[in-house]
Scaffold this motif. Sequence first.
Motif, PDB file in Angstrom:
ATOM      1  N   ALA A 222      -4.022   3.604  -9.452  1.00 14.08           N
ATOM      2  CA  ALA A 222      -5.438   3.887  -9.681  1.00 14.08           C
ATOM      3  C   ALA A 222      -5.943   4.756  -8.548  1.00 14.08           C
ATOM      4  O   ALA A 222      -5.708   4.455  -7.364  1.00 14.08           O
ATOM      5  N   TYR A 223      -6.612   5.816  -8.900  1.00 10.25           N
ATOM      6  CA  TYR A 223      -7.114   6.789  -7.929  1.00 10.25           C
ATOM      7  C   TYR A 223      -5.931   7.273  -7.103  1.00 10.25           C
ATOM      8  O   TYR A 223      -4.957   7.780  -7.647  1.00 10.25           O
ATOM      9  N   ARG A 224      -5.964   7.117  -5.775  1.00  9.88           N
ATOM     10  CA  ARG A 224      -4.854   7.554  -4.938  1.00  9.88           C
ATOM     11  C   ARG A 224      -3.907   6.411  -4.551  1.00  9.88           C
ATOM     12  O   ARG A 224      -2.977   6.603  -3.775  1.00  9.88           O
ATOM     13  N   PHE A 225      -4.162   5.235  -5.097  1.00  9.84           N
ATOM     14  CA  PHE A 225      -3.359   4.076  -4.737  1.00  9.84           C
ATOM     15  C   PHE A 225      -2.348   3.751  -5.841  1.00  9.84           C
ATOM     16  O   PHE A 225      -2.629   3.934  -7.028  1.00  9.84           O
ATOM     17  N   SER A 226      -1.186   3.246  -5.408  1.00 10.10           N
ATOM     18  CA  SER A 226      -0.209   2.721  -6.357  1.00 10.10           C
ATOM     19  C   SER A 226       0.337   1.402  -5.808  1.00 10.10           C
ATOM     20  O   SER A 226       0.471   1.235  -4.582  1.00 10.10           O
ATOM     21  N   PHE A 227       0.629   0.478  -6.735  1.00  9.16           N
ATOM     22  CA  PHE A 227       1.106  -0.846  -6.361  1.00  9.16           C
ATOM     23  C   PHE A 227       2.374  -1.156  -7.153  1.00  9.16           C
ATOM     24  O   PHE A 227       2.435  -0.884  -8.365  1.00  9.16           O
ATOM     25  N   VAL A 228       3.351  -1.746  -6.472  1.00  9.56           N
ATOM     26  CA  VAL A 228       4.596  -2.146  -7.132  1.00  9.56           C
ATOM     27  C   VAL A 228       4.961  -3.546  -6.664  1.00  9.56           C
ATOM     28  O   VAL A 228       4.944  -3.832  -5.459  1.00  9.56           O
ATOM     29  N   GLY A 260      27.947 -18.161  -3.836  1.00  9.24           N
ATOM     30  CA  GLY A 260      27.008 -18.890  -4.668  1.00  9.24           C
ATOM     31  C   GLY A 260      26.500 -18.045  -5.810  1.00  9.24           C
ATOM     32  O   GLY A 260      26.552 -16.810  -5.759  1.00  9.24           O
ATOM     33  N   ASN A 261      26.003 -18.698  -6.837  1.00 18.13           N
ATOM     34  CA  ASN A 261      25.442 -18.032  -8.021  1.00 18.13           C
ATOM     35  C   ASN A 261      23.991 -18.439  -8.201  1.00 18.13           C
ATOM     36  O   ASN A 261      23.674 -19.635  -8.182  1.00 18.13           O
ATOM     37  N   PHE A 262      23.131 -17.446  -8.321  1.00 16.63           N
ATOM     38  CA  PHE A 262      21.692 -17.657  -8.528  1.00 16.63           C
ATOM     39  C   PHE A 262      21.113 -18.605  -7.470  1.00 16.63           C
ATOM     40  O   PHE A 262      20.287 -19.474  -7.774  1.00 16.63           O
ATOM     41  N   ALA A 263      21.563 -18.414  -6.236  1.00 19.44           N
ATOM     42  CA  ALA A 263      21.133 -19.282  -5.134  1.00 19.44           C
ATOM     43  C   ALA A 263      20.045 -18.651  -4.282  1.00 19.44           C
ATOM     44  O   ALA A 263      19.418 -19.351  -3.477  1.00 19.44           O
ATOM     45  N   TYR A 264      19.806 -17.325  -4.440  1.00 14.94           N
ATOM     46  CA  TYR A 264      18.830 -16.630  -3.600  1.00 14.94           C
ATOM     47  C   TYR A 264      17.864 -15.818  -4.442  1.00 14.94           C
ATOM     48  O   TYR A 264      18.209 -15.336  -5.528  1.00 14.94           O
ATOM     49  N   SER A 265      16.656 -15.670  -3.898  1.00 18.04           N
ATOM     50  CA  SER A 265      15.611 -14.881  -4.547  1.00 18.04           C
ATOM     51  C   SER A 265      15.001 -13.920  -3.535  1.00 18.04           C
ATOM     52  O   SER A 265      15.054 -14.163  -2.318  1.00 18.04           O
ATOM     53  N   LYS A 266      14.432 -12.840  -4.057  1.00 15.50           N
ATOM     54  CA  LYS A 266      13.744 -11.866  -3.198  1.00 15.50           C
ATOM     55  C   LYS A 266      12.520 -11.354  -3.944  1.00 15.50           C
ATOM     56  O   LYS A 266      12.617 -10.936  -5.094  1.00 15.50           O
ATOM     57  N   ILE A 267      11.394 -11.406  -3.284  1.00 12.13           N
ATOM     58  CA  ILE A 267      10.169 -10.842  -3.861  1.00 12.13           C
ATOM     59  C   ILE A 267       9.601  -9.832  -2.869  1.00 12.13           C
ATOM     60  O   ILE A 267       9.739  -9.991  -1.651  1.00 12.13           O
ATOM     61  N   SER A 268       8.961  -8.805  -3.385  1.00 13.78           N
ATOM     62  CA  SER A 268       8.379  -7.782  -2.514  1.00 13.78           C
ATOM     63  C   SER A 268       7.163  -7.172  -3.179  1.00 13.78           C
ATOM     64  O   SER A 268       7.025  -7.178  -4.409  1.00 13.78           O
ATOM     65  N   SER A 269       6.292  -6.647  -2.336  1.00 13.23           N
ATOM     66  CA  SER A 269       5.083  -5.978  -2.805  1.00 13.23           C
ATOM     67  C   SER A 269       4.896  -4.711  -1.987  1.00 13.23           C
ATOM     68  O   SER A 269       4.991  -4.745  -0.756  1.00 13.23           O
ATOM     69  N   LYS A 270       4.646  -3.594  -2.676  1.00 16.15           N
ATOM     70  CA  LYS A 270       4.513  -2.294  -1.995  1.00 16.15           C
ATOM     71  C   LYS A 270       3.225  -1.617  -2.440  1.00 16.15           C
ATOM     72  O   LYS A 270       2.892  -1.597  -3.622  1.00 16.15           O
ATOM     73  N   ILE A 271       2.532  -1.049  -1.465  1.00 10.54           N
ATOM     74  CA  ILE A 271       1.327  -0.286  -1.747  1.00 10.54           C
ATOM     75  C   ILE A 271       1.467   1.085  -1.101  1.00 10.54           C
ATOM     76  O   ILE A 271       1.972   1.197   0.022  1.00 10.54           O
ATOM     77  N   ALA A 272       1.044   2.111  -1.832  1.00  5.64           N
ATOM     78  CA  ALA A 272       1.126   3.479  -1.319  1.00  5.64           C
ATOM     79  C   ALA A 272      -0.219   4.176  -1.500  1.00  5.64           C
ATOM     80  O   ALA A 272      -0.895   3.995  -2.526  1.00  5.64           O
ATOM     81  N   PHE A 273      -0.582   4.961  -0.503  1.00  7.99           N
ATOM     82  CA  PHE A 273      -1.807   5.759  -0.566  1.00  7.99           C
ATOM     83  C   PHE A 273      -1.424   7.229  -0.468  1.00  7.99           C
ATOM     84  O   PHE A 273      -0.743   7.652   0.474  1.00  7.99           O
ATOM     85  N   SER A 274      -1.837   8.005  -1.444  1.00  4.94           N
ATOM     86  CA  SER A 274      -1.497   9.414  -1.499  1.00  4.94           C
ATOM     87  C   SER A 274      -2.449  10.229  -0.620  1.00  4.94           C
ATOM     88  O   SER A 274      -3.660  10.269  -0.870  1.00  4.94           O
TER      89      SER A 274
END
Length: 328
Positions: A222-228, A260-274
């Motif tokens: 939105a506008y100059r911002f992007s979120f992932v 191990g199988n399905f023993a770890y998780s990773k979450i992340s959030s990224k914001i960028a300003f153009s």
Amino acid sequence: MKKFIFALIFVLHVPFCFALDFSLSLTPFVAHSQGGLNEILYHSRDNSKKISLLEWDRNVFLYGATAECSLSRFHAEFQADSAVQINCGEMKDSDWLNTLDYSMKTTYSVGDIDSTGNYDLSLSLSFDALKTEGFFIAPVFSVQYSYDSFSRGRDARGWYGHSEYSSDGKNHNWYDEEAAQFPSEYYWSEEKQKYVRKRLGGIDYYRHSFFSWAGIKVGFSAYRFSFVFDALVSPFVYFSSEDVHHGSSSDSIYHAIQTGNFAYSKISSKIAFSINKRFDIVSKISFLFGKTLVGDLYSDWYLITDQPSGADIFESTLYLGCRIKIKN
């Protein structure tokens, strides 16, 4: 001749790719990662009880870069980073050596550690399954390799309450007055003909970690911002480590392997300003967490069949970078 033909094909395809919905960017970044790695040994008499726990802090400053390219709805991302080799926290070493009372922590030591080589490589592929103006949802598949190495010097402090070191030859808690303390008080050595004191030996630790990841990525702008936002789980995890306890006459070296199988998780959030058509300011935070994996223990690569090992890792990382848009 074959090399020339492949090079010619590549050169001829470059203008074609640039004519399509193709983008390419490079993001140099700095980051700070905070977390830790644990290594565990279990009692050979009772595999459900810990005999040793080493807790390595992993508080490091990182520098690296991310390369991103997209062709229509297909995306690829490669990231590489390395840590500045400085003090990164403490290592705590705890032992439960009283086989008649597994709840008694008989030994405890703590000392500063240095990161002696820490880096990370990852490759991620995704496809926009749903894409509208300013919004997308994409499945993600990626692989990640990490290497961590730490060293604790001989300036560590320790309290040894098990029978081999206690003042009365019996097992005690590490904090009891019967426990031996290290470094010890200075005493006269007839052998060396000078005052000396006993100190703890140094410890080095090395670990290779491999993760495969699968999950989903959601983004909007939105506008100059992007979120992932990413949410990933690891179908397969592999740890391989080496622990070196330095002694006065020889070293004790142990290797451990866990999967191990399905023993770890990773979450992340990224914001960028153009800022403009060529540059974005990018900030990202990620969390990696999971459970303790149990596997094999080796002494100089000879399997110790009756004593399993354990390992885990947890970390949070904050990134700040500048995206250079080579091709929009």
